[in-house]
Motif scaffolding. Structure first.
Motif, PDB file in Angstrom:
ATOM      1  N   LEU A  64       0.914  31.819 -55.842  1.00  0.00           N
ATOM      2  CA  LEU A  64       0.761  32.076 -54.409  1.00  0.00           C
ATOM      3  C   LEU A  64       1.039  30.841 -53.575  1.00  0.00           C
ATOM      4  O   LEU A  64       1.669  30.916 -52.521  1.00  0.00           O
ATOM      5  CB  LEU A  64      -0.659  32.567 -54.110  1.00  0.00           C
ATOM      6  N   GLU A  65       0.530  29.700 -54.038  1.00  0.00           N
ATOM      7  CA  GLU A  65       0.662  28.460 -53.281  1.00  0.00           C
ATOM      8  C   GLU A  65       0.852  27.295 -54.241  1.00  0.00           C
ATOM      9  O   GLU A  65       0.310  27.300 -55.349  1.00  0.00           O
ATOM     10  CB  GLU A  65      -0.603  28.186 -52.444  1.00  0.00           C
TER      11      GLU A  65
ATOM     12  N   ASP B 181       0.920  23.009 -53.510  1.00  0.00           N
ATOM     13  CA  ASP B 181       0.926  21.862 -52.611  1.00  0.00           C
ATOM     14  C   ASP B 181       1.270  20.630 -53.442  1.00  0.00           C
ATOM     15  O   ASP B 181       0.421  20.113 -54.170  1.00  0.00           O
ATOM     16  CB  ASP B 181      -0.446  21.714 -51.953  1.00  0.00           C
TER      17      ASP B 181
ATOM     18  N   GLN C 174      10.022  30.560 -53.910  1.00  0.00           N
ATOM     19  CA  GLN C 174       8.986  29.564 -53.659  1.00  0.00           C
ATOM     20  C   GLN C 174       9.324  28.236 -54.321  1.00  0.00           C
ATOM     21  O   GLN C 174       9.175  27.166 -53.721  1.00  0.00           O
ATOM     22  CB  GLN C 174       7.636  30.042 -54.196  1.00  0.00           C
ATOM     23  N   LEU C 175       9.770  28.307 -55.557  1.00  0.00           N
ATOM     24  CA  LEU C 175      10.097  27.082 -56.280  1.00  0.00           C
ATOM     25  C   LEU C 175      11.260  26.356 -55.616  1.00  0.00           C
ATOM     26  O   LEU C 175      11.270  25.128 -55.526  1.00  0.00           O
ATOM     27  CB  LEU C 175      10.436  27.396 -57.739  1.00  0.00           C
TER      28      LEU C 175
ATOM     29  N   ASP D 291      10.453  36.413 -55.857  1.00  0.00           N
ATOM     30  CA  ASP D 291       9.663  35.724 -54.831  1.00  0.00           C
ATOM     31  C   ASP D 291       9.214  34.351 -55.317  1.00  0.00           C
ATOM     32  O   ASP D 291       9.253  33.372 -54.557  1.00  0.00           O
ATOM     33  CB  ASP D 291       8.440  36.557 -54.445  1.00  0.00           C
ATOM     34  N   GLU D 292       8.789  34.279 -56.573  1.00  0.00           N
ATOM     35  CA  GLU D 292       8.375  32.984 -57.108  1.00  0.00           C
ATOM     36  C   GLU D 292       9.554  32.018 -57.196  1.00  0.00           C
ATOM     37  O   GLU D 292       9.409  30.815 -56.924  1.00  0.00           O
ATOM     38  CB  GLU D 292       7.751  33.171 -58.489  1.00  0.00           C
TER      39      GLU D 292
ATOM     40  N   SER E 205       0.972  35.619 -60.628  1.00  0.00           N
ATOM     41  CA  SER E 205       1.981  35.100 -59.705  1.00  0.00           C
ATOM     42  C   SER E 205       1.489  33.835 -59.017  1.00  0.00           C
ATOM     43  O   SER E 205       0.287  33.682 -58.750  1.00  0.00           O
ATOM     44  CB  SER E 205       2.328  36.128 -58.625  1.00  0.00           C
TER      45      SER E 205
ATOM     46  N   ALA F  23      11.877  26.287 -52.577  1.00  0.00           N
ATOM     47  CA  ALA F  23      11.402  25.701 -51.327  1.00  0.00           C
ATOM     48  C   ALA F  23      10.532  24.461 -51.537  1.00  0.00           C
ATOM     49  O   ALA F  23      10.192  23.772 -50.565  1.00  0.00           O
ATOM     50  CB  ALA F  23      10.618  26.745 -50.528  1.00  0.00           C
ATOM     51  N   LEU F  24      10.168  24.161 -52.774  1.00  0.00           N
ATOM     52  CA  LEU F  24       9.291  23.026 -53.038  1.00  0.00           C
ATOM     53  C   LEU F  24      10.000  21.679 -52.936  1.00  0.00           C
ATOM     54  O   LEU F  24       9.362  20.636 -52.965  1.00  0.00           O
ATOM     55  CB  LEU F  24       8.667  23.153 -54.434  1.00  0.00           C
TER      56      LEU F  24
END
Length: 249
Positions: free
Chosen positions: A192-193, A195, A150-151, A146-147, A190, A153-154
């Motif tokens: 989570l967010e 920005d 996320q990465l 999952d992480e 983990s 998607a950054l």
């Protein structure tokens, strides 16, 4: 990390190229240095002697030691503690003055230090951006699937995003170590967010370490991205949870 920085005049010799300090409830200082201009005589000239254990250390290690001790002395001076010489506990963690929480980190050509008198745990980390090969090879050790998503998607190069995650978790570990004295691995927290525009991130603990730091605890961090370095700072309120120092030498 939008900030108003004040310059810390570097000492003579040209080895430390520049240094600055961000004020506020948590002071954040950085120094940049040129390894090619390092000389062993600087420790004597700056009244920052090397401990016996570093007499035979490689040049890079001695240089990082000297810059970190110089920066610690400068920051402690800003906090009213003159002539401070940073030493270590038996577990090699820094020995800071009573009533003060601080954290130190260094990488190629740079040192960072954060310090506060507030009842907050603090962890700072500065990292040189890892290669893409290293990022890919260490992904399973560093992050969950999952992480990793996320990465991706950054919209950052994966090597930079992976370095950011590594640094955030290092800052978390450094912040919690003086409170818990428990080892942590990368999967016990983990992301989570994150920005990128605001330079802010939120992590959560995946395991209960104490009543204060239980599974699900959210911890906020800030970060700064450069082309070749990542700087992260994590602070978190804490009251009466710090373990006594008798086991630390």
């Amino acid at each position: 990390m939008n900030s108003q920085n004040i310059s810390l005049p570097p000492p003579e010799g040209g080895f430390i190229r520049c240094a600055h300090l961000r004020g506020g409830n948590t002071l954040l200082a950085q120094a940049r240095f040129d390894l090619d201009r390092y000389d062993d005589s600087l420790g004597v000239r700056w009244n920052l002697p090397f401990p016996p254990a570093l007499q035979q250390a490689v040049k890079k290690r001695r240089a990082e030691y000297l810059v970190s001790r110089w920066l610690a002395r400068e920051v402690m001076g800003q906090m009213g503690i003159a002539g401070f010489l940073l030493q270590n506990h038996s577990d090699r963690s820094p020995r800071w003055p009573d009533g003060l929480q601080a954290s130190l980190s260094h990488t190629d050509g740079a040192v960072a230090l954060a310090a506060t008198r507030q009842p907050r745990c603090v962890g700072v980390d500065i990292e040189s951006v890892m290669s893409l090969r290293t990022a890919e090879e260490t992904a399973a050790l560093l992050m969950s699937s999952d992480e990793k998503a996320q990465l991706r998607a950054l919209r950052l190069p994966f090597s930079l995003a992976a370095t950011l995650l590594f640094s955030l978790k290092e800052s978390l570990y450094k912040a919690l170590w003086p409170q818990l004295h428990q080892p942590m691995d990368f999967h016990q927290a983990s992301l989570l967010e994150a920005d990128i525009a605001a330079g802010r991130a939120v992590l959560a603990l995946n395991q209960t370490f104490s009543t204060t730091f239980a599974a699900g605890t959210r911890l906020e961090a800030e970060f700064q991205l450069e082309a070749d370095r990542v700087l992260t700072l994590l602070t978190h309120p804490v009251a009466g949870n710090k373990k006594p120092a008798e086991q630390r030498g």
